[in-house]
Scaffold this motif. Structure first.
Motif, short mmCIF file in Angstrom:
data_model
loop_
_atom_site.label_atom_id
_atom_site.label_comp_id
_atom_site.label_asym_id
_atom_site.label_seq_id
_atom_site.Cartn_x
_atom_site.Cartn_y
_atom_site.Cartn_z
N ASP A 182 0.84 -1.20 0.00
CA ASP A 182 0.00 0.00 0.00
C ASP A 182 0.87 1.24 0.00
OD1 ASP A 182 -2.67 -0.79 -0.11
OD2 ASP A 182 -2.64 -1.44 1.98
N THR A 184 0.09 7.58 -3.36
CA THR A 184 -0.66 7.41 -4.61
C THR A 184 -2.09 6.98 -4.37
OG1 THR A 184 0.10 5.13 -4.79
CG2 THR A 184 1.41 6.80 -5.92
N GLU A 185 -2.32 6.18 -3.31
CA GLU A 185 -3.67 5.63 -3.14
C GLU A 185 -4.67 6.63 -2.58
OE1 GLU A 185 -3.33 1.91 -1.05
OE2 GLU A 185 -2.09 1.06 -2.64
N THR A 186 -4.18 7.65 -1.91
CA THR A 186 -5.12 8.67 -1.43
C THR A 186 -5.34 9.75 -2.47
OG1 THR A 186 -3.26 9.77 -0.38
CG2 THR A 186 -4.67 8.43 1.04
N GLY A 187 -4.60 9.69 -3.56
CA GLY A 187 -4.82 10.65 -4.64
C GLY A 187 -4.39 12.07 -4.33
N VAL A 188 -3.60 12.25 -3.26
CA VAL A 188 -3.24 13.63 -2.91
C VAL A 188 -2.38 14.30 -3.98
CG1 VAL A 188 -3.42 13.44 -0.40
CG2 VAL A 188 -1.28 12.84 -1.52
N LEU A 189 -1.76 13.50 -4.84
CA LEU A 189 -0.93 14.11 -5.88
C LEU A 189 -1.76 15.00 -6.80
CD1 LEU A 189 1.38 11.08 -6.74
CD2 LEU A 189 1.94 13.13 -5.44
N SER A 190 -3.07 14.74 -6.85
CA SER A 190 -3.93 15.58 -7.70
C SER A 190 -3.95 17.02 -7.20
CB SER A 190 -5.34 15.03 -7.72
OG SER A 190 -5.86 15.02 -6.41
N GLU A 191 -3.57 17.22 -5.94
CA GLU A 191 -3.53 18.60 -5.43
C GLU A 191 -2.57 19.44 -6.25
OE1 GLU A 191 -4.51 19.83 -1.98
OE2 GLU A 191 -5.77 18.10 -1.52
N ARG A 204 -3.85 18.78 -10.67
CA ARG A 204 -5.14 19.20 -11.21
C ARG A 204 -5.72 20.41 -10.48
NH1 ARG A 204 -7.57 15.03 -14.57
NH2 ARG A 204 -6.25 13.19 -14.50
N HIS A 205 -4.95 21.43 -10.31
CA HIS A 205 -5.41 22.69 -9.72
C HIS A 205 -5.98 22.54 -8.32
CE1 HIS A 205 -6.31 22.71 -14.14
NE2 HIS A 205 -5.29 23.54 -14.07
N GLY A 206 -5.54 21.50 -7.62
CA GLY A 206 -6.09 21.26 -6.28
C GLY A 206 -5.73 22.36 -5.31
N SER A 246 -7.45 25.69 -5.78
CA SER A 246 -8.86 25.75 -5.43
C SER A 246 -9.07 25.63 -3.92
CB SER A 246 -9.65 24.68 -6.17
OG SER A 246 -9.18 23.40 -5.87
N ARG A 247 -8.01 25.30 -3.20
CA ARG A 247 -8.13 25.27 -1.74
C ARG A 247 -7.91 26.64 -1.11
NH1 ARG A 247 -8.61 20.69 1.26
NH2 ARG A 247 -7.91 18.79 0.28
N ASP A 270 -14.95 22.78 4.33
CA ASP A 270 -14.16 21.71 4.92
C ASP A 270 -12.87 22.23 5.56
OD1 ASP A 270 -12.99 22.33 2.51
OD2 ASP A 270 -12.39 20.29 2.04
#
Ligand SMILES: [Zn+2]
Ligand SMILES: [Zn+2]
Lengths: 203, 379
Positions: free
Chosen positions: A129, A133-140, A143-145, A148-149, A156
């Protein structure tokens, strides 16, 4: 005005709405709405050509709710129960109806155990595990993560500060408890001459 | 994709699903969607969600293989598959309650069968994959009409049908003031559908500005951001001349993000099946004698719903999972007439290999995400 018998007036009339909104009123008549009336007999059976469906063969023992008379003729086969989580799941299905909180809480507990089991087991495989990569945090980043925060009144954000405490809190508490207990046990066994024995001698 | 535990998913090689019942079909997925209700699974809130499961109940694809008893479908058919798995002949199906089918879910009697939605709904793998097993292939799927593209079709497999159904459960009559809680896909479609049924005013409540902007342009709605008000219930009373709305639609479900106590007891400590913040706002903000429609997803565990207020106000509460296939004929007409354009709300198209990023963006509501589609790697 609410305190009299009149309805509060609307700002737009039906005709104005019809002109402004495509399709306004197309289903004004409830008869044009599907699933009205609720329990209408379905003549076409949407293509079913059986009274009672043929039964899917049961490979292995399939768990089922005790509220069912028998195993349903069709069922999913994803992830049969195994390991300690499997024991908890089987127990929950065997013992408790869906009306009992114990049924669902046991299943939720089994889910947590299942995740730990798989997490531990994954380190014995070629593909352990990976929390990044599995939590997808790299998209921050990809992909404009992050943009947008920042700088927005995001709902949140207000509990992001608290989340670590809420999530980690119970673990820290349990860890502390275990540590304390272990230390007590160790102290007891390390002490020169167990207390019980001494007491026996003095009596 | 497979689930690896709360907040963790990854793309993984699995065996291609096999035909396990004579009326099964195997569908090669062209397009799938991530749904707000998938987040209940992703967050580990739905009981009996097992590590290794594949999620996804919104998908379209091409028939790859059929079982020996399948008569209505052939290899190569382009099909849309409703999220409900149902047999067509049990007591419930015979009366049109396809979402409540009794023959497909051994794990529970209180809920029917759903693709990729934990063992609580039958233990079926879902469509966020290259291939998926489709039980009762003669009953569930429909061949996609030639004039409809895959993106519109995939939104009809749940989101649009559910939104429309939610408006329908509200029993809207001409001139009704309708308030929709939640400006996610289902809420947007519910708001839009309310106009078709003759609403006189449609109000949408959410906390994310970009979704409210979509509610204004896509659904012609009047919008309010609840984070800007001390008490959104009082505000709703004020703008309806202290009467309250005639109909409220809860398009949020059990993961409403309203207050901290609810967030802690449900999302974090899992003591509730979900926090019914939106439902409680709906109960408080409608007029007496109003109707409340619920089709945001709620799990089987206890939720603290303000039942006493609902009782004292004489409310009618209507709710169900949407029997998708029953909605299709009418919705096809509306799409064809241009009254509804389902794919207008799609914001992201994510390859299946990047599924973890897709879930994170959608779950954390980043990058203006409203509806992400998952594009199969093979296509
Ligand atoms: Zn969905
Ligand atoms: Zn059925």
């Amino acid at each position: 005005m609410t305190y009299t018998s009149k309805r509060p007036p609307l700002t737009e009339s039906s005709d104005q709405l019809r002109a402004r909104i495509p399709g306004w009123g197309a289903d004004l008549d409830p008869k044009d709405r599907p699933s009205v009336p609720k329990l209408r007999w379905q003549e076409d059976r949407t293509g079913a050509h059986w009274e009672f469906p043929e039964r899917q063969p049961e490979r292995g023992r399939r768990e089922r709710s005790i509220e069912h008379k028998f195993l349903t003729p069709v069922f999913g086969t994803s992830c049969p129960p195994r390991g300690l989580s499997g024991v908890l799941r089987r127990l929950s299905y065997r013992k408790y109806s869906e009306g009992r909180a114990a049924h669902w809480l046991l299943l939720l507990a089994a889910d947590r155990v299942d995740a730990w089991e798989h997490h531990a087991r994954s380190f014995l495989t070629l593909r352990p595990d990976n929390p990044i990569t599995e939590t997808g945090v790299l998209s921050e980043f990809s992909r404009h993560g992050v943009s947008s925060r920042l700088g927005k009144k995001r709902a949140d954000v207000k509990h992001q500060m608290l989340d670590p405490v809420i999530v980690a809190g119970p673990w820290v508490a349990v860890g502390g408890l275990v540590f304390g207990t272990v230390r007590k046990v160790l102290r007891r066994s390390d002490a020169p001459g167990p207390r019980g024995a001494r007491r026996r001698r003095s009596s | 994709m497979v689930y690896r535990g709360p907040y963790k998913v990854r793309a993984e090689e699995k065996d291609i699903p096999a035909i396990e019942h004579p009326n099964d079909a195997i569908v090669r997925v062209a397009l799938a969607a991530i749904c707000g209700s998938d987040l209940h699974l992703y967050h580990g809130m739905m009981p009996d969600t097992r590590v290794g499961m594949t999620f996804g109940h919104e998908f379209v694809g091409v028939v790859e293989d059929v079982g020996p008893d399948v008569r209505n479908l052939e290899r190569g058919d382009r099909v849309m598959v409703p999220f409900n798995i149902f047999c067509g002949t049990c007591w419930y199906c015979a009366r049109g309650l396809y979402s409540n089918c009794h023959n497909v879910n051994p794990n529970a009697t209180a809920v029917g069968g759903i693709y990729g939605y934990s063992n609580t709904t039958g233990g079926y793998d879902g469509g966020q994959a290259e291939y998926v097993r489709v039980p009762f292939a003669d009953v569930g799927p429909s061949v996609i009409p030639d004039w409809m593209d895959d993106e519109d079709a995939v939104l009809l497999t749940d989101a649009l049908a559910t939104g429309y159904f939610g408006a329908q459960l509200g029993d809207i009559v001409e001139g009704d003031v309708v308030v929709v809680f939640g400006a996610g896909p289902v809420g947007l479609y519910a708001a839009k559908s309310a106009w078709l049924m003759g609403a006189g005013r449609v109000i949408v409540i959410d906390h994310l500005e970009y979704r409210l902007a979509k509610a204004r342009t896509f659904a012609h709605a009047e919008t309010y951001n609840f984070t800007e008000y001390d008490d959104i219930v009082v505000h709703l009373k004020k703008i309806t001349d202290h009467l309250g709305a005639d109909v409220a639609i809860d398009a949020v479900g059990a993961e409403a993000d309203g207050n901290l106590i609810q967030h802690v007891t449900s999302a974090k400590l899992k003591l509730q099946g979900g926090s019914p913040v939106a439902l409680n706002w709906a109960i408080d903000s409608v007029r007496k004698g109003a109707t409340i429609s619920v089709m945001g997803a709620y799990g089987p565990i206890f939720s603290a719903v303000k039942f006493g207020d609902a009782f004292n106000k004489g409310l009618t509460l209507r709710m169900n999972q949407c029997p998708v296939k029953r909605q299709w004929p009418r919705l096809f007409e509306h799409v064809r007439n241009g009254y509804l354009k389902p794919s207008d709300i799609v914001t992201h198209r994510i390859p299946l290999e990047h599924i973890a990023e897709g879930y994170h963006i959608f779950s954390a509501k980043l990058d203006g995400c409203i509806k992400p589609l998952i594009v199969a790697s093979s296509s």
